[in-house]
Design a protein around this motif. Structure first.
Motif, mmCIF file in Angstrom:
data_model
loop_
_atom_site.group_PDB
_atom_site.id
_atom_site.type_symbol
_atom_site.label_atom_id
_atom_site.label_comp_id
_atom_site.label_asym_id
_atom_site.label_seq_id
_atom_site.Cartn_x
_atom_site.Cartn_y
_atom_site.Cartn_z
ATOM 1 N N LYS A 164 0.822 -1.212 0.000
ATOM 2 C CA LYS A 164 0.000 0.000 0.000
ATOM 3 C C LYS A 164 0.857 1.263 0.000
ATOM 4 N N GLU A 165 2.108 1.121 -0.380
ATOM 5 C CA GLU A 165 3.018 2.264 -0.371
ATOM 6 C C GLU A 165 3.484 2.599 -1.781
ATOM 7 N N ARG A 166 3.890 3.847 -1.938
ATOM 8 C CA ARG A 166 4.513 4.276 -3.191
ATOM 9 C C ARG A 166 5.904 4.814 -2.874
ATOM 10 N N MET A 167 6.874 4.301 -3.605
ATOM 11 C CA MET A 167 8.253 4.726 -3.426
ATOM 12 C C MET A 167 8.760 5.304 -4.745
ATOM 13 N N TYR A 168 9.757 6.174 -4.626
ATOM 14 C CA TYR A 168 10.412 6.710 -5.824
ATOM 15 C C TYR A 168 11.903 6.420 -5.719
ATOM 16 N N TYR A 169 12.420 5.676 -6.681
ATOM 17 C CA TYR A 169 13.832 5.305 -6.715
ATOM 18 C C TYR A 169 14.488 6.024 -7.890
ATOM 19 N N GLU A 170 15.620 6.654 -7.632
ATOM 20 C CA GLU A 170 16.291 7.411 -8.691
ATOM 21 C C GLU A 170 17.778 7.095 -8.713
ATOM 22 N N SER A 171 18.305 6.943 -9.919
ATOM 23 C CA SER A 171 19.736 6.690 -10.080
ATOM 24 C C SER A 171 20.514 7.989 -9.932
#
Length: 381
Positions: free
Chosen positions: A133-140
């Motif tokens: 139920k979570e939203r994550m943002y992953y960035e290089s």
């Protein structure tokens, strides 16, 4: 530790024709001939006639830009657009297909487009990931791309490392595998370092990484005493004014090579453009450098053409001293080191129900890009 496709590139004389073949190998055994690379011309014609119809036959790695596309680039520059959003518009989530399409096609196409008129790009990629139920943002972290021929390898490395980081993170914090994640949106951040308007000539780009790691070529600077400036000008004039049936100048005693990308395997390799000297060791030899639209940029002198053309043996494993990752491909190892093992990759937790509002967006035409990219402007008109 994926291995680069093993291939052989050969010319054969068949009756009065010269045939170029690209052959695939696996475990040392020939498996197939590449249908997209095979080319046949009269044996007396220059070697570059094998490739001169690549664009017309849709076999060229180069892109085509019309006045509308160049106007889009100008708008991107004027509005300082550096962020581009791509969303999966399908009704049901299709994470694997979305990542495959974007990694192989959409992101490389965008970066090739943005590389026109630049000395280099600085690019990073971010994934919006829904898990439970979570939203994550992953960035290089940003990666410098100094030759448009490195774009495919660079995107592949960024995607691979991002997905590895995401997989480790969700397994540790959410106790679920990567397959439990949904990715339907990504952001690509690109800084364009454009050619200086004050420069009278376009700088010659660096060699593609695949050839940089060989240390087999060096840039020929104007004004050096290695070769006469008259010969250099003659070579450049010949390249810029090539026409079908035009005779090769008798004074053009050089060997010229150019880069080519296989449409099927995406392999980068070097092919002869003009061979006018049989004495390989003493005939001046150059690689022709072109930009992403195929425009002539300059010449790079090759000191050891045999070493330059020789395929890297892949019987050695390279180990990263920082993270102990292993590579059999020196290009992947070089990119891995440039991106610092992914240590500076970032992750943020987001409100899943949050709505992002962006003013002054620039939708990129789907007729050209095939995918629904939207540029986020940082300046108002």
């Amino acid at each position: 530790m994926a291995r680069r496709t093993q291939s052989r590139f050969i010319f054969e004389i068949v009756e009065n024709s010269r045939v170029f073949r690209h052959q695939f190998f696996a475990n040392g055994s020939r498996r197939a001939d590449c249908a997209t690379c095979e080319s046949r011309v009269p044996a007396s014609e220059p070697y570059n006639h094998h490739w001169r119809n690549d664009i017309k036959n849709n076999r060229s790695y180069c892109i085509q830009l019309g006045s509308e596309e160049k106007q889009i680039l100008k708008t991107i520059e004027d509005q300082a657009i550096e962020e581009f959003i791509l969303c999966d518009g399908s009704i049901t989530a299709r994470t694997n297909d979305f990542l495959l399409d974007s990694g192989i096609d959409a992101v490389p196409q965008l970066l090739r487009f943005l590389s026109f008129g630049t000395d280099k790009l600085e690019a990073s990629v971010g994934f919006y990931v829904d898990v439970k139920k979570e939203r994550m943002y992953y960035e290089s972290s940003p990666l410098n791309i100094e030759n448009h021929l490195d774009i495919g390898e660079a995107v592949d490395m960024i995607f691979s490392m991002l997905l590895e980081k995401i997989s480790n993170y969700v397994l540790l914090h959410h106790k679920v595998p990567l397959e439990a994640c949904v990715i339907r949106r990504m952001k690509v951040t690109v800084k364009r370092f454009c050619h200086s308007p004050k420069s009278k000539s376009i700088p010659v780009s660096k060699l593609p990484l695949q050839y940089q790691v060989k240390n087999a070529a060096e840039c020929l600077e104007r004004g050096s005493n290695k070769l006469s400036s008259d010969l250099i000008k003659l070579v450049e004039t010949y390249i810029n004014q090539e026409e079908p049936g035009r005779p090769i100048p008798l004074t053009l005693k050089v060997n010229l090579y150019s880069f080519r990308v296989c449409s099927t395997s995406k392999e980068l390799y070097v092919v002869p453009h003009l061979l006018s000297g049989d004495d390989v060791d003493n005939t001046p030899t150059f690689i022709i450098q072109t930009d992403v639209v195929g425009g002539f940029q300059g010449l790079l002198e090759v000191r050891n053409i045999r070493k330059f053309l020789k395929v890297d043996s892949q019987d050695r494993v390279f180990e990263c001293r920082q993270c102990q990752s292993h590579f059999v491909d020196r290009v992947h190892f070089a990119l891995h080191k440039q991106i610092a093992c992914g240590r500076n990759f970032m992750v943020w937790s987001m409100d899943k129900d949050a709505i992002e509002l962006h003013e002054n967006c620039l939708p990129l035409p789907k007729e050209y890009f095939k995918y629904e990219w939207v540029g986020l402007a940082s300046k108002r008109n």
